[in-house]
Write a protein that holds these residues in place. Sequence first.
Motif, mmCIF file in Angstrom:
data_model
loop_
_atom_site.group_PDB
_atom_site.id
_atom_site.type_symbol
_atom_site.label_atom_id
_atom_site.label_comp_id
_atom_site.label_asym_id
_atom_site.label_seq_id
_atom_site.Cartn_x
_atom_site.Cartn_y
_atom_site.Cartn_z
ATOM 1 N N ARG A 156 5.049 -3.097 -5.990
ATOM 2 C CA ARG A 156 5.620 -3.737 -4.796
ATOM 3 C C ARG A 156 6.979 -3.121 -4.448
ATOM 4 N N ALA A 157 7.803 -2.885 -5.459
ATOM 5 C CA ALA A 157 9.144 -2.347 -5.223
ATOM 6 C C ALA A 157 9.097 -0.930 -4.662
ATOM 7 N N ILE A 158 8.264 -0.070 -5.251
ATOM 8 C CA ILE A 158 8.246 1.318 -4.775
ATOM 9 C C ILE A 158 7.618 1.415 -3.390
ATOM 10 N N THR A 159 6.688 0.516 -3.091
ATOM 11 C CA THR A 159 6.064 0.544 -1.767
ATOM 12 C C THR A 159 7.087 0.224 -0.681
ATOM 13 N N GLU A 160 7.894 -0.791 -0.911
ATOM 14 C CA GLU A 160 8.903 -1.142 0.081
ATOM 15 C C GLU A 160 9.974 -0.055 0.178
ATOM 16 N N SER A 161 10.328 0.554 -0.953
ATOM 17 C CA SER A 161 11.283 1.657 -0.927
ATOM 18 C C SER A 161 10.731 2.842 -0.139
ATOM 19 N N LEU A 162 9.468 3.170 -0.374
ATOM 20 C CA LEU A 162 8.824 4.245 0.383
ATOM 21 C C LEU A 162 8.799 3.936 1.870
ATOM 22 N N ARG A 163 8.486 2.699 2.198
ATOM 23 C CA ARG A 163 8.424 2.320 3.613
ATOM 24 C C ARG A 163 9.766 2.557 4.293
ATOM 25 N N LYS A 164 10.855 2.119 3.650
ATOM 26 C CA LYS A 164 12.172 2.227 4.264
ATOM 27 C C LYS A 164 12.664 3.667 4.322
ATOM 28 N N GLU A 165 12.339 4.451 3.314
ATOM 29 C CA GLU A 165 12.861 5.819 3.246
ATOM 30 C C GLU A 165 11.957 6.836 3.924
ATOM 31 N N VAL A 166 10.654 6.681 3.757
ATOM 32 C CA VAL A 166 9.709 7.687 4.221
ATOM 33 C C VAL A 166 9.060 7.300 5.539
ATOM 34 N N VAL A 168 9.890 4.929 7.922
ATOM 35 C CA VAL A 168 10.781 4.695 9.058
ATOM 36 C C VAL A 168 11.281 6.003 9.661
ATOM 37 N N HIS A 169 11.515 6.999 8.820
ATOM 38 C CA HIS A 169 12.157 8.222 9.295
ATOM 39 C C HIS A 169 11.202 9.411 9.474
ATOM 40 N N PRO A 223 -2.860 1.233 15.470
ATOM 41 C CA PRO A 223 -2.332 2.345 16.272
ATOM 42 C C PRO A 223 -1.111 2.984 15.607
ATOM 43 N N ASP A 224 -0.728 4.144 16.111
ATOM 44 C CA ASP A 224 0.327 4.938 15.482
ATOM 45 C C ASP A 224 1.646 4.194 15.340
ATOM 46 N N ASN A 225 1.928 3.294 16.252
ATOM 47 C CA ASN A 225 3.222 2.610 16.213
ATOM 48 C C ASN A 225 3.194 1.304 15.433
ATOM 49 N N VAL A 226 2.096 1.048 14.706
ATOM 50 C CA VAL A 226 1.962 -0.191 13.930
ATOM 51 C C VAL A 226 1.739 0.151 12.457
ATOM 52 N N ASN A 227 2.614 -0.358 11.601
ATOM 53 C CA ASN A 227 2.472 -0.176 10.155
ATOM 54 C C ASN A 227 2.229 -1.541 9.509
#
Length: 240
Positions: A156-166, A168-169, A223-227
Motif C-alpha cells: 500500500r505504501a509503495i503504491t501511493e508513493s509511486l502514484r505521487k512520484e511517477v 502525477v508527473h 480514460p487517459d485522464n482517470v487513474n
Amino acid sequence: MTIITGASSGIGAATALKLANAGSKILLVSRADDKIEKVKQEIERAGGQAEIFVADVTDLEQMKAMVEFAIDKYGRIDNLVNNAGLMLFSQWKDVAIDEWNKMIDTNIKGYLNAIAAVLPKLLDQRSGHILNMGSVAGINIDVGAGIYHGTKFFVRAITESLRKEVSVHNGIKISLISPGVINTGWADKVTNKEGAEIAAELNKQAIESEDIANAVLFAFSQPDNVNVNDIVVSPTSQDW
C-alpha cells in the motif's frame, strides 16, 4: 499488452482470462508448473493471445529478462499486474522465520523486482499502468498473520508513493486493488496447525478470483485522464 505475475492460478489466472477476453495480449509469468500452460490454452481457446514466461519474481535478473522478452515479442508494455504473492499464517510465538522470509521475498522483494524491471520502459514510453495487488490485510490487522499484514502495508505504501512520484508527473497510471477473503486455494497452503485452522475458517466466506479480475478490468478500462487509485473488494459478509 499486459504482464501478469503469479498467473498460473487464483487471481492471476482469472485476471489473465478476463483481460484477454477484453482484447489485451497477455504475458503469463509464473514459476514452472503445469497450471500455467492450461491458462494459456484456455485463453487461446477463447480467441485470445498469450505467451508464457517462466520466472521467479524474487530474482531481479529473471524479471529483467521477462521485460526484454515482452519488448521483443510485443514492442511495448502497457500494463503490469503485480500479483504473485504468498500468505502464510503463524503465531509470533512460533518464530516461523522461514515462512517470514518467504513472504518478505515474494510479497515485498518480488513486487519491487517487477517494478524495477518494468518502470524504466514505461518512463521511456511516458505511458503504461502498474497495478499492485494489495489486500485488506494492508488496511486492518488481526492475529496470526503479522508478517503478511506487514508485507501488504508495504505494498500500500509503495503504491501511493509511486502514484505521487511517477503517475502525477509522467502520465503512468498506478493502482492498488485490495481483495478481502478470496477463494484462491491459499488456505490449503498453510502448514502451521493453528494457522491452518484460522485460514479454513476465514475461507468459508470467500468470494471468487473473478470478482477481483472484474476490478482489474475496471481500473484498466478508464480514460487517459482517470487513474483508479484504490479499490477494496470484499465479501459482503466480511466485517474487517
